[in-house]
Design a protein around this motif. Structure first.
Motif, PDB file in Angstrom:
ATOM      1  N   ARG A 150       0.803  -1.227   0.000  1.00 20.87           N
ATOM      2  CA  ARG A 150       0.000   0.000   0.000  1.00 20.87           C
ATOM      3  C   ARG A 150       0.836   1.277   0.000  1.00 20.87           C
ATOM      4  NH1 ARG A 150      -3.136   1.060   4.354  1.00 20.87           N
ATOM      5  NH2 ARG A 150      -1.823  -0.111   5.765  1.00 20.87           N
ATOM      6  N   ALA A 151       2.113   1.158   0.253  1.00 20.78           N
ATOM      7  CA  ALA A 151       2.954   2.341   0.447  1.00 20.78           C
ATOM      8  C   ALA A 151       3.583   2.838  -0.856  1.00 20.78           C
ATOM      9  CB  ALA A 151       4.066   2.024   1.446  1.00 20.78           C
ATOM     10  N   ASN A 152       3.763   4.144  -0.918  1.00 20.24           N
ATOM     11  CA  ASN A 152       4.577   4.779  -1.949  1.00 20.24           C
ATOM     12  C   ASN A 152       5.843   5.214  -1.223  1.00 20.24           C
ATOM     13  OD1 ASN A 152       5.853   6.857  -3.443  1.00 20.24           O
ATOM     14  ND2 ASN A 152       3.958   7.271  -4.565  1.00 20.24           N
ATOM     15  N   LEU A 153       6.927   4.494  -1.423  1.00 16.66           N
ATOM     16  CA  LEU A 153       8.144   4.704  -0.653  1.00 16.66           C
ATOM     17  C   LEU A 153       8.709   6.116  -0.829  1.00 16.66           C
ATOM     18  CD1 LEU A 153      10.216   3.569   1.272  1.00 16.66           C
ATOM     19  CD2 LEU A 153      11.402   2.585  -0.708  1.00 16.66           C
ATOM     20  N   ALA A 154       8.725   6.616  -2.057  1.00 16.17           N
ATOM     21  CA  ALA A 154       9.259   7.959  -2.291  1.00 16.17           C
ATOM     22  C   ALA A 154       8.431   9.004  -1.538  1.00 16.17           C
ATOM     23  CB  ALA A 154       9.284   8.274  -3.781  1.00 16.17           C
ATOM     24  N   MET A 155       7.131   8.878  -1.581  1.00 20.54           N
ATOM     25  CA  MET A 155       6.257   9.831  -0.888  1.00 20.54           C
ATOM     26  C   MET A 155       6.414   9.690   0.630  1.00 20.54           C
ATOM     27  SD  MET A 155       4.239  12.340  -1.108  1.00 20.54           S
ATOM     28  CE  MET A 155       3.796  12.368  -2.815  1.00 20.54           C
ATOM     29  N   ALA A 156       6.536   8.478   1.114  1.00 22.64           N
ATOM     30  CA  ALA A 156       6.708   8.257   2.551  1.00 22.64           C
ATOM     31  C   ALA A 156       8.002   8.906   3.039  1.00 22.64           C
ATOM     32  CB  ALA A 156       6.707   6.760   2.867  1.00 22.64           C
ATOM     33  N   ARG A 157       9.088   8.748   2.293  1.00 20.68           N
ATOM     34  CA  ARG A 157      10.360   9.365   2.670  1.00 20.68           C
ATOM     35  C   ARG A 157      10.247  10.884   2.658  1.00 20.68           C
ATOM     36  NH1 ARG A 157      14.785   8.219  -0.867  1.00 20.68           N
ATOM     37  NH2 ARG A 157      16.114   8.969   0.828  1.00 20.68           N
ATOM     38  N   HIS A 158       9.574  11.415   1.676  1.00 21.64           N
ATOM     39  CA  HIS A 158       9.372  12.866   1.580  1.00 21.64           C
ATOM     40  C   HIS A 158       8.571  13.387   2.776  1.00 21.64           C
ATOM     41  CE1 HIS A 158       8.610  16.780  -0.193  1.00 21.64           C
ATOM     42  NE2 HIS A 158       7.327  16.583   0.003  1.00 21.64           N
ATOM     43  N   ARG A 159       7.479  12.715   3.085  1.00 21.67           N
ATOM     44  CA  ARG A 159       6.628  13.123   4.220  1.00 21.67           C
ATOM     45  C   ARG A 159       7.372  12.991   5.543  1.00 21.67           C
ATOM     46  NH1 ARG A 159       1.130  12.053   3.908  1.00 21.67           N
ATOM     47  NH2 ARG A 159       1.037  13.168   5.873  1.00 21.67           N
ATOM     48  N   LEU A 160       8.156  11.937   5.697  1.00 19.88           N
ATOM     49  CA  LEU A 160       8.912  11.727   6.926  1.00 19.88           C
ATOM     50  C   LEU A 160       9.948  12.841   7.127  1.00 19.88           C
ATOM     51  CD1 LEU A 160       8.877   9.686   9.217  1.00 19.88           C
ATOM     52  CD2 LEU A 160      10.639   8.410   8.026  1.00 19.88           C
ATOM     53  N   ARG A 161      10.572  13.273   6.048  1.00 16.28           N
ATOM     54  CA  ARG A 161      11.537  14.378   6.122  1.00 16.28           C
ATOM     55  C   ARG A 161      10.850  15.648   6.629  1.00 16.28           C
ATOM     56  NH1 ARG A 161      13.982  13.835   1.519  1.00 16.28           N
ATOM     57  NH2 ARG A 161      12.350  14.848   0.331  1.00 16.28           N
ATOM     58  N   GLY A 162       9.654  15.933   6.117  1.00 19.08           N
ATOM     59  CA  GLY A 162       8.909  17.108   6.571  1.00 19.08           C
ATOM     60  C   GLY A 162       8.502  17.012   8.024  1.00 19.08           C
ATOM     61  N   ILE A 163       8.092  15.843   8.456  1.00 15.26           N
ATOM     62  CA  ILE A 163       7.718  15.631   9.867  1.00 15.26           C
ATOM     63  C   ILE A 163       8.929  15.836  10.758  1.00 15.26           C
ATOM     64  CG2 ILE A 163       6.965  13.880  11.528  1.00 15.26           C
ATOM     65  CD1 ILE A 163       5.173  12.770   9.171  1.00 15.26           C
ATOM     66  N   GLU A 164      10.070  15.303  10.343  1.00 12.99           N
ATOM     67  CA  GLU A 164      11.304  15.459  11.132  1.00 12.99           C
ATOM     68  C   GLU A 164      11.687  16.928  11.268  1.00 12.99           C
ATOM     69  OE1 GLU A 164      15.639  15.952  11.650  1.00 12.99           O
ATOM     70  OE2 GLU A 164      14.864  15.817   9.625  1.00 12.99           O
ATOM     71  N   GLU A 165      11.540  17.702  10.196  1.00  9.44           N
ATOM     72  CA  GLU A 165      11.870  19.129  10.228  1.00  9.44           C
ATOM     73  C   GLU A 165      10.964  19.900  11.163  1.00  9.44           C
ATOM     74  OE1 GLU A 165      11.692  20.301   6.129  1.00  9.44           O
ATOM     75  OE2 GLU A 165      13.625  19.375   5.639  1.00  9.44           O
ATOM     76  N   ASP A 166       9.695  19.497  11.261  1.00  8.21           N
ATOM     77  CA  ASP A 166       8.719  20.218  12.095  1.00  8.21           C
ATOM     78  C   ASP A 166       8.713  19.784  13.551  1.00  8.21           C
ATOM     79  OD1 ASP A 166       7.917  21.640   9.869  1.00  8.21           O
ATOM     80  OD2 ASP A 166       6.194  20.341   9.451  1.00  8.21           O
ATOM     81  N   LEU A 167       9.275  18.614  13.823  1.00  6.27           N
ATOM     82  CA  LEU A 167       9.215  18.070  15.181  1.00  6.27           C
ATOM     83  C   LEU A 167      10.284  18.706  16.070  1.00  6.27           C
ATOM     84  CD1 LEU A 167       8.084  16.079  17.247  1.00  6.27           C
ATOM     85  CD2 LEU A 167       9.572  14.326  16.274  1.00  6.27           C
ATOM     86  N   ASP A 168       9.857  19.255  17.192  1.00  9.35           N
ATOM     87  CA  ASP A 168      10.766  19.846  18.168  1.00  9.35           C
ATOM     88  C   ASP A 168      10.572  19.090  19.471  1.00  9.35           C
ATOM     89  OD1 ASP A 168      12.578  21.561  19.384  1.00  9.35           O
ATOM     90  OD2 ASP A 168      11.042  23.052  19.863  1.00  9.35           O
ATOM     91  N   VAL A 169      11.565  18.262  19.817  1.00  6.57           N
ATOM     92  CA  VAL A 169      11.452  17.423  21.014  1.00  6.57           C
ATOM     93  C   VAL A 169      12.169  18.090  22.172  1.00  6.57           C
ATOM     94  CG1 VAL A 169      11.945  15.156  21.990  1.00  6.57           C
ATOM     95  CG2 VAL A 169      11.337  15.364  19.596  1.00  6.57           C
TER      96      VAL A 169
END
Length: 123
Positions: free
Chosen positions: A104-123
Motif C-alpha cells: 500500500r505504500a509509496n516509498l518515495a512519498m513516505a520518505r518525503h513526508r517523513l523528512r517534513g515531519i522530522e523538520e517540524d518536530l521539536d522534542v
C-alpha cells in the motif's frame, strides 16, 4: 496534544503506515509510538533498530566520512522499515521509525513526508 503526538499521528496517516515511533538511540527506548496492528511490537523494533543506527554511525566514523545519514531503508517481503535520524540541535540522539505495508505504500512519498515531519518536530 504534544508536538510528538502530532508527529506520530502525521506519520500514521502516510499511505501504508502500520507503525511509527520516536526513539532515543542512546537508550533504545521509544519516547512515543503508534501502531495500527498488534503484529508489530514497536518496543522490540525500537531496541533492534537502535543497534542498526549505532552500527551505521560507528561505521561512518571509522571510515572517516564527513556525512550525515538522511534515512535508512530495510526492505522485507511485505514491509518497508524507514529509519530517519533527527538532526535538530535539541533532537540529536533520536530517530523516527516508520513501518509501512509494502503493498500500500509509496516509498518515495513516505520518505518525503517523513523528512517534513522530522523538520517540524521539536522534542
Amino acid at each position: 496534544m504534544s508536538n510528538m503526538d502530532l508527529a506520530l499521528k502525521d506519520m500514521m496517516v502516510i499511505e501504508g503506515a502500520i507503525g511509527a515511533a520516536v526513539v532515543d538511540y542512546s537508550s533504545g527506548m521509544a519516547l512515543g509510538m503508534l501502531s495500527s496492528t498488534k503484529s508489530l511490537d514497536l518496543q522490540v523494533a525500537a531496541a533492534g533498530n537502535t543497534e542498526v543506527v549505532r552500527a551505521k554511525l560507528r561505521t561512518i566514523e571509522q571510515l572517516g566520512l564527513n556525512e550525515e545519514i538522511e534515512d535508512m531503508l530495510i526492505t522485507l517481503s511485505s514491509q518497508y522499515h524507514v529509519i530517519r535520524p533527527m538532526t535538530g540541535r535539541k533532537s540529536k540522539g533520536l530517530f523516527l521509525y516508520l513501518a509501512l505495508d509494502r503493498n500500500r505504500a509509496n516509498l518515495a512519498m513516505a520518505r518525503h513526508r517523513l523528512r517534513g515531519i522530522e523538520e517540524d518536530l521539536d522534542v
